[in-house]
Write a protein that holds these residues in place. Structure first.
Motif, PDB file in Angstrom:
ATOM      1  N   ARG A   1       0.823  -1.201   0.000  1.00 36.75           N
ATOM      2  CA  ARG A   1       0.000   0.000   0.000  1.00 36.75           C
ATOM      3  C   ARG A   1       0.862   1.258   0.000  1.00 36.75           C
ATOM      4  NH1 ARG A   1      -3.125  -2.643   4.285  1.00 36.75           N
ATOM      5  NH2 ARG A   1      -4.682  -3.902   3.253  1.00 36.75           N
ATOM      6  N   GLU A   2       1.965   1.229   0.776  1.00 34.96           N
ATOM      7  CA  GLU A   2       2.885   2.365   0.818  1.00 34.96           C
ATOM      8  C   GLU A   2       3.483   2.650  -0.554  1.00 34.96           C
ATOM      9  OE1 GLU A   2       3.825   4.565   3.217  1.00 34.96           O
ATOM     10  OE2 GLU A   2       2.244   3.727   4.490  1.00 34.96           O
TER      11      GLU A   2
ATOM     12  N   ARG B   1       0.999   4.542  -3.014  1.00 37.58           N
ATOM     13  CA  ARG B   1       0.378   5.807  -2.576  1.00 37.58           C
ATOM     14  C   ARG B   1       0.681   6.944  -3.548  1.00 37.58           C
ATOM     15  NH1 ARG B   1       0.125   6.679   3.844  1.00 37.58           N
ATOM     16  NH2 ARG B   1      -1.559   5.189   4.156  1.00 37.58           N
TER      17      ARG B   1
ATOM     18  N   HIS C   1       3.986   8.353  -4.299  1.00 40.24           N
ATOM     19  CA  HIS C   1       5.071   9.238  -3.862  1.00 40.24           C
ATOM     20  C   HIS C   1       5.811   9.794  -5.036  1.00 40.24           C
ATOM     21  CE1 HIS C   1       4.795   8.540   0.431  1.00 40.24           C
ATOM     22  NE2 HIS C   1       4.433   7.314   0.122  1.00 40.24           N
TER      23      HIS C   1
END
Length: 139
Positions: A133-134, A137, A139
């Motif tokens: 999930r990170e 996101r 970024h």
């Protein structure tokens, strides 16, 4: 009528001295194996039983019980004891009860380790999902 009987037998099983504590209550037979290590003296056994009585782990109750003690010829009893120690070592009923206790402990350990393994796998899966999930996101 309530029948209560217990016996403690100290014997040598290479390399340790062990105690077999057998008890019979109302037709239910239970046994507990106590490992002493070096040959215990009478007062050491007595103190051990006084201090650790509540911590003793008895096998599950088995139907039947200790054989009734009949008045027999002492020489015949001595021959029977010698014959039993040569062939069986520990009384067969005690062996069966100890084996049952060992198998129960084995099953409990198996269930506990399986649960721990599943919990660890679930934790790792959760970590992987969080990492995933990170990454997504944006970024």
């Amino acid at each position: 009528m309530h029948m209560h009987r217990s016996t403690l037998t100290i014997l040598f099983q290479d390399p340790f001295w062990i105690g077999l504590y057998e008890r019979e209550e109302d037709g239910r037979y239970q046994v507990c194996r106590i490992v002493f290590g070096a040959e215990p003296r009478d007062q050491e056994v007595y103190l051990f039983l006084l201090e650790h009585w509540r911590k003793l782990q008895f096998s599950p109750a088995v139907a039947g019980g200790l054989p009734p003690e009949a008045i027999r010829n002492p020489k015949r009893r001595q021959r029977e004891v010698q014959r039993e120690t040569r062939t069986a070592g520990i009384g067969t009923k005690a062996q069966q009860a100890l084996k049952l206790q060992q198998e129960q402990g084995k099953l409990e350990r198996k269930v506990r380790s399986r649960q721990e393994k599943e919990a660890e796998e679930a934790r790792r899966f959760q970590l992987r999902q969080e990492k995933r999930r990170e990454k997504h996101r944006g970024h």
